[in-house]
Design a protein around this motif. Sequence first.
Motif, PDB file in Angstrom:
ATOM      1  N   CYS A  50     -14.287-121.868  97.672  1.00  0.00           N
ATOM      2  CA  CYS A  50     -14.679-122.204  98.871  1.00  0.00           C
ATOM      3  C   CYS A  50     -15.106-121.218 100.032  1.00  0.00           C
ATOM      4  N   GLY A  51     -14.716-120.076 100.247  1.00  0.00           N
ATOM      5  CA  GLY A  51     -15.025-118.749 102.003  1.00  0.00           C
ATOM      6  C   GLY A  51     -13.709-118.866 102.508  1.00  0.00           C
ATOM      7  N   ASN A  52     -13.879-117.407 103.114  1.00  0.00           N
ATOM      8  CA  ASN A  52     -12.530-117.687 104.495  1.00  0.00           C
ATOM      9  C   ASN A  52     -11.938-118.604 104.805  1.00  0.00           C
ATOM     10  N   ASN A  53     -10.585-118.122 104.815  1.00  0.00           N
ATOM     11  CA  ASN A  53      -9.516-118.558 105.201  1.00  0.00           C
ATOM     12  C   ASN A  53      -9.408-119.770 105.317  1.00  0.00           C
ATOM     13  N   VAL A  54      -9.071-120.174 103.596  1.00  0.00           N
ATOM     14  CA  VAL A  54      -8.914-121.426 102.583  1.00  0.00           C
ATOM     15  C   VAL A  54      -7.685-121.388 101.942  1.00  0.00           C
ATOM     16  N   VAL A  55      -7.028-122.517 102.128  1.00  0.00           N
ATOM     17  CA  VAL A  55      -5.430-122.569 101.403  1.00  0.00           C
ATOM     18  C   VAL A  55      -5.583-123.549  99.798  1.00  0.00           C
ATOM     19  N   ILE A  56      -5.485-123.714  99.271  1.00  0.00           N
ATOM     20  CA  ILE A  56      -5.127-124.310  98.386  1.00  0.00           C
ATOM     21  C   ILE A  56      -3.917-124.869  97.129  1.00  0.00           C
ATOM     22  N   CYS A  57      -4.163-126.215  97.268  1.00  0.00           N
ATOM     23  CA  CYS A  57      -1.690-125.929  96.974  1.00  0.00           C
ATOM     24  C   CYS A  57      -2.624-127.254  95.056  1.00  0.00           C
ATOM     25  N   GLN A  58      -1.854-126.689  94.168  1.00  0.00           N
ATOM     26  CA  GLN A  58      -1.868-127.762  93.368  1.00  0.00           C
ATOM     27  C   GLN A  58      -0.340-128.399  93.374  1.00  0.00           C
ATOM     28  N   GLY A  59       0.019-130.098  93.129  1.00  0.00           N
ATOM     29  CA  GLY A  59       0.785-130.171  92.799  1.00  0.00           C
ATOM     30  C   GLY A  59       2.064-129.109  94.387  1.00  0.00           C
ATOM     31  N   LYS A  60       2.800-128.517  93.784  1.00  0.00           N
ATOM     32  CA  LYS A  60       4.439-127.909  95.345  1.00  0.00           C
ATOM     33  C   LYS A  60       3.613-126.890  95.525  1.00  0.00           C
ATOM     34  N   ALA A  70      -8.226-125.475 105.571  1.00  0.00           N
ATOM     35  CA  ALA A  70      -9.025-124.231 105.881  1.00  0.00           C
ATOM     36  C   ALA A  70      -8.675-124.240 107.860  1.00  0.00           C
ATOM     37  N   ALA A  71      -8.910-122.553 108.017  1.00  0.00           N
ATOM     38  CA  ALA A  71      -8.473-122.185 108.617  1.00  0.00           C
ATOM     39  C   ALA A  71      -9.362-121.888 109.892  1.00  0.00           C
ATOM     40  N   THR A  72      -9.946-122.127 111.088  1.00  0.00           N
ATOM     41  CA  THR A  72     -10.465-121.022 111.999  1.00  0.00           C
ATOM     42  C   THR A  72     -10.557-120.323 113.285  1.00  0.00           C
ATOM     43  N   ALA A  73     -10.231-118.931 113.469  1.00  0.00           N
ATOM     44  CA  ALA A  73     -10.153-119.152 114.628  1.00  0.00           C
ATOM     45  C   ALA A  73     -10.796-119.558 116.141  1.00  0.00           C
ATOM     46  N   SER A 103     -11.929-124.270 122.082  1.00  0.00           N
ATOM     47  CA  SER A 103     -10.825-124.801 121.178  1.00  0.00           C
ATOM     48  C   SER A 103     -12.374-125.754 120.269  1.00  0.00           C
ATOM     49  N   GLY A 104     -12.755-126.595 120.823  1.00  0.00           N
ATOM     50  CA  GLY A 104     -12.942-127.798 120.849  1.00  0.00           C
ATOM     51  C   GLY A 104     -14.607-127.711 118.867  1.00  0.00           C
ATOM     52  N   SER A 105     -15.176-126.329 119.322  1.00  0.00           N
ATOM     53  CA  SER A 105     -16.021-125.803 117.676  1.00  0.00           C
ATOM     54  C   SER A 105     -14.875-125.629 117.368  1.00  0.00           C
ATOM     55  N   GLY A 106     -13.907-124.784 117.476  1.00  0.00           N
ATOM     56  CA  GLY A 106     -12.917-124.310 116.429  1.00  0.00           C
ATOM     57  C   GLY A 106     -12.189-125.189 115.197  1.00  0.00           C
ATOM     58  N   ASP A 107     -12.720-126.439 116.004  1.00  0.00           N
ATOM     59  CA  ASP A 107     -11.582-127.850 114.961  1.00  0.00           C
ATOM     60  C   ASP A 107     -12.695-128.614 114.660  1.00  0.00           C
ATOM     61  N   ALA A 108     -14.470-128.179 114.707  1.00  0.00           N
ATOM     62  CA  ALA A 108     -15.016-128.535 114.052  1.00  0.00           C
ATOM     63  C   ALA A 108     -15.621-127.450 112.879  1.00  0.00           C
ATOM     64  N   ALA A 109     -15.520-126.595 113.522  1.00  0.00           N
ATOM     65  CA  ALA A 109     -15.854-125.813 112.422  1.00  0.00           C
ATOM     66  C   ALA A 109     -14.433-125.513 111.333  1.00  0.00           C
ATOM     67  N   ALA A 110     -13.653-126.023 111.770  1.00  0.00           N
ATOM     68  CA  ALA A 110     -12.245-126.517 110.751  1.00  0.00           C
ATOM     69  C   ALA A 110     -12.166-127.389 109.350  1.00  0.00           C
ATOM     70  N   LYS A 111     -12.918-128.380 110.723  1.00  0.00           N
ATOM     71  CA  LYS A 111     -13.414-129.563 109.097  1.00  0.00           C
ATOM     72  C   LYS A 111     -14.137-129.874 109.263  1.00  0.00           C
ATOM     73  N   ALA A 112     -15.613-128.432 109.070  1.00  0.00           N
ATOM     74  CA  ALA A 112     -16.977-128.520 108.133  1.00  0.00           C
ATOM     75  C   ALA A 112     -16.375-127.731 107.116  1.00  0.00           C
ATOM     76  N   SER A 113     -15.157-126.451 106.839  1.00  0.00           N
ATOM     77  CA  SER A 113     -14.549-125.636 106.260  1.00  0.00           C
ATOM     78  C   SER A 113     -14.236-126.633 105.216  1.00  0.00           C
TER      79      SER A 113
END
Length: 289
Positions: free
Chosen positions: A193-203, A252-255, A36-46
Amino acid sequence: MSEAKTKKSVGVAFAAIVTALLLAASCVTACIVSGSGSGDAAAKASLANAEKTVQKFIDDSARIESDFTDNLLKKGSSAVIMYQGKNDDGQLEKIANAAGADFIVITDIKGKAVQAYPDEKMVGKTLKENNLSAFGKITKSIVDKMISDPVKTDDGYKVNVGVRRQDADGVLILGFTDDSYAEVMGENLAEKCGNNVVICQGKELISTTFEPAKDCESAEAFEKKAKDAGNTFDGKKYDIAKGSVEDYTIFAATAQAGVNGNAVLIIIIANAVFIIIGVCLYLVGSKKK
């Protein structure tokens, strides 16, 4: 064997059993916690990488849009030079093909189409009747060349470019289906940006490489979907980091790493062996008591 020695043997056996159980429990716990910890760190890095990419896009956005516009206007200017005032030998078709255009229309000073390819039904109609009213700015001498506002369709962006004719008063108009406008709109930002990324502009959700987000239209919709699903999609639980750059919202999401099945199996087997040895020692000790 004396009773004291028997009790000592039994004590050793049970100590081994307790040690094995504690070892197994600690190993399983370590697998879960570290995953769990490594996944959270990877998400923050992404997320950090995605934020840098979005910031660069913002910094370059004026240049990107200028490059898009300049490219279309150059095609229009080249078409005007190629045009000779006649349609002899399929001249309009050659011009359209050279520019990569869907169609070409030539108008007079009043904006009435005098030639067209491939839809000759446009000939004789006004700019308004051909849904090209914007280019009235050229016939009225307000501008010499311009592009229309791109319109998104299922086939790509539809955009037209118009340039003042050189051979006579009027306008030469080229129509394009141009996917490169997606670059201007940032629709391929997530891919950069890479895999498992979501980008929104405004709404509005404008770009994503995260499959569960592809049916969401906004940041709020994605967040609700993730919350309702407990960040679990297709049997996988994800760590999701959220950030922002100006009016862009980024996820940014990581499994999460699951417990290693092979490691757990080995621990269970080892634990069973310790238990069997402990039982055997106990039974042997009991018989000699």
